[in-house]
Write a protein that holds these residues in place. Structure first.
Motif: not given
Length: 146
Positions: A64-68, A92-101, A105-113
């Motif tokens: 999954v390519l996932l925008d936030l 597998p989930v790849v977060v693909l987003t414009t956010s550089e915050a 990043v931390l929340r996505s990895y905490s959610l197991h991206a």
């Protein structure tokens, strides 16, 4: 490395038509044989993944390519729902987003991206990033079978 490259099913969860078009073009330009399905909001993504309603016959995606930043259910909620579901957590989930915050990043990895990629605004660079994601998941990584 995988010796035989078989097409994989990719679910792109993206509400920006321009980004959908660029991703499709990146797949075509890179001669990517993967099948790309697209949904434009988080609620539809969950229906697709759970094979509900119009998505009853949808293939289970290999990635999954996932925008936030999505309508109806944002990408963080989709990621949390996927990773807490016994059937979906191994996709597998790849977060693909414009956010550089950093918090995203931390929340996505905490959610197991599985990966977090910031979308380049430059088309040529965007194409290269999509190609690298595809190369990695098609030739380097062994994906779970369904």
């Amino acid at each position: 490395m995988n010796e035989v490259q078989k097409p994989i099913d990719v679910l792109l969860v993206e509400d920006d038509p321009g980004d959908v078009l660029m991703t499709r073009e990146a797949f075509e330009e890179n001669k990517v044989v993967n099948r790309l399905a697209v949904v434009s909001d988080g609620a539809s993504a969950m229906q697709y993944l759970r094979k509900e309603g119009e998505y009853a016959d949808a293939p289970t995606p290999d990635m999954v390519l996932l925008d936030l930043n999505l309508p109806r259910m944002d990408g963080r909620e989709v990621l949390a729902a996927m990773k807490s579901d016994d059937e979906l957590r191994r996709i597998p989930v790849v977060v693909l987003t414009t956010s550089e915050a950093e918090e995203d990043v931390l929340r996505s990895y905490s959610l197991h991206a599985n990966a977090y990629v910031t979308k380049p605004v430059d088309f040529a660079r965007f194409i290269e990033v999509v190609r690298q994601i595809d190369d990695f998941f098609l030739t380097v990584v062994r994906l779970p079978s369904h």
